[in-house]
Write a protein that holds these residues in place. Sequence first.
Motif, PDB file in Angstrom:
ATOM      1  N   TRP A  46      -2.649  -0.600  -5.895  1.00 15.01           N
ATOM      2  CA  TRP A  46      -1.564   0.376  -6.006  1.00 15.01           C
ATOM      3  C   TRP A  46      -0.291  -0.140  -5.335  1.00 15.01           C
ATOM      4  O   TRP A  46       0.817   0.128  -5.805  1.00 15.01           O
ATOM      5  CB  TRP A  46      -1.978   1.732  -5.444  1.00 15.01           C
ATOM      6  N   ARG A  47      -0.420  -0.862  -4.235  1.00 14.01           N
ATOM      7  CA  ARG A  47       0.764  -1.440  -3.587  1.00 14.01           C
ATOM      8  C   ARG A  47       1.444  -2.429  -4.539  1.00 14.01           C
ATOM      9  O   ARG A  47       2.673  -2.456  -4.661  1.00 14.01           O
ATOM     10  CB  ARG A  47       0.397  -2.114  -2.269  1.00 14.01           C
ATOM     11  N   HIS A  48       0.651  -3.226  -5.246  1.00 16.97           N
ATOM     12  CA  HIS A  48       1.226  -4.167  -6.213  1.00 16.97           C
ATOM     13  C   HIS A  48       1.911  -3.416  -7.362  1.00 16.97           C
ATOM     14  O   HIS A  48       2.959  -3.855  -7.856  1.00 16.97           O
ATOM     15  CB  HIS A  48       0.161  -5.115  -6.747  1.00 16.97           C
ATOM     16  N   THR A  49       1.326  -2.306  -7.783  1.00 15.96           N
ATOM     17  CA  THR A  49       1.964  -1.487  -8.814  1.00 15.96           C
ATOM     18  C   THR A  49       3.317  -0.986  -8.326  1.00 15.96           C
ATOM     19  O   THR A  49       4.307  -1.004  -9.061  1.00 15.96           O
ATOM     20  CB  THR A  49       1.051  -0.309  -9.206  1.00 15.96           C
ATOM     21  N   ALA A  50       3.374  -0.542  -7.067  1.00 18.46           N
ATOM     22  CA  ALA A  50       4.647  -0.086  -6.484  1.00 18.46           C
ATOM     23  C   ALA A  50       5.653  -1.229  -6.426  1.00 18.46           C
ATOM     24  O   ALA A  50       6.852  -1.013  -6.659  1.00 18.46           O
ATOM     25  CB  ALA A  50       4.403   0.493  -5.087  1.00 18.46           C
ATOM     26  N   GLU A  51       5.185  -2.436  -6.128  1.00 18.12           N
ATOM     27  CA  GLU A  51       6.087  -3.590  -6.089  1.00 18.12           C
ATOM     28  C   GLU A  51       6.730  -3.827  -7.457  1.00 18.12           C
ATOM     29  O   GLU A  51       7.912  -4.161  -7.544  1.00 18.12           O
ATOM     30  CB  GLU A  51       5.332  -4.846  -5.636  1.00 18.12           C
ATOM     31  N   VAL A  52       5.951  -3.634  -8.501  1.00 18.57           N
ATOM     32  CA  VAL A  52       6.491  -3.801  -9.861  1.00 18.57           C
ATOM     33  C   VAL A  52       7.563  -2.744 -10.117  1.00 18.57           C
ATOM     34  O   VAL A  52       8.643  -3.044 -10.624  1.00 18.57           O
ATOM     35  CB  VAL A  52       5.366  -3.720 -10.918  1.00 18.57           C
ATOM     36  N   HIS A  53       7.273  -1.491  -9.753  1.00 14.64           N
ATOM     37  CA  HIS A  53       8.248  -0.413  -9.959  1.00 14.64           C
ATOM     38  C   HIS A  53       9.505  -0.615  -9.111  1.00 14.64           C
ATOM     39  O   HIS A  53      10.588  -0.174  -9.496  1.00 14.64           O
ATOM     40  CB  HIS A  53       7.620   0.949  -9.650  1.00 14.64           C
ATOM     41  N   ALA A  54       9.376  -1.262  -7.971  1.00  9.55           N
ATOM     42  CA  ALA A  54      10.517  -1.467  -7.076  1.00  9.55           C
ATOM     43  C   ALA A  54      11.457  -2.564  -7.554  1.00  9.55           C
ATOM     44  O   ALA A  54      12.601  -2.625  -7.122  1.00  9.55           O
ATOM     45  CB  ALA A  54      10.012  -1.800  -5.663  1.00  9.55           C
TER      46      ALA A  54
END
Length: 149
Positions: A122-130
């Motif tokens: 999920w942290r990696h998913t947030a990195e993509v969105h950021a």
Amino acid sequence: MGVVETNLSDLLNKPKVTLAALRNARRIRLRRRDDEDLVLTTAARAEQDSTVLGATTRMFVEMMRTPEGRTLVLDVLPATFPWVRYLPAHDVRDFSVELVGALGAAADLDSTAAVAQLITEWRHTAEVHADPELYAALTTDSDEDHGPG
């Protein structure tokens, strides 16, 4: 005192002196030159940690069964995991549901590996969105191969 750090060779060469540190510390971190560090603790402390983790997890899972608990969790997630601010609202809800499920299973299995993996994903998913450029590259339809998946 929390954690004492020493080299693995100290434990091997001076075991009594090294293990005596457990009287004043909860853990000894044994640094290894060519491999992952090890952590040494007493069985009683490991059981205490497991008991506390299990109780906290069960309480959290039960809390999530109520509407008030779900609202509270969604309110505190950004303080606990600051990167959730980059996730769309529906993804934050999905993350909270998956986290509760993984925590419940972890308590039953006495293994936190799946929870750690879920948080990392999920942290990696947030990195993509950021990152708008990365998000655009990964969500734009194209014939370009982005690797296995």
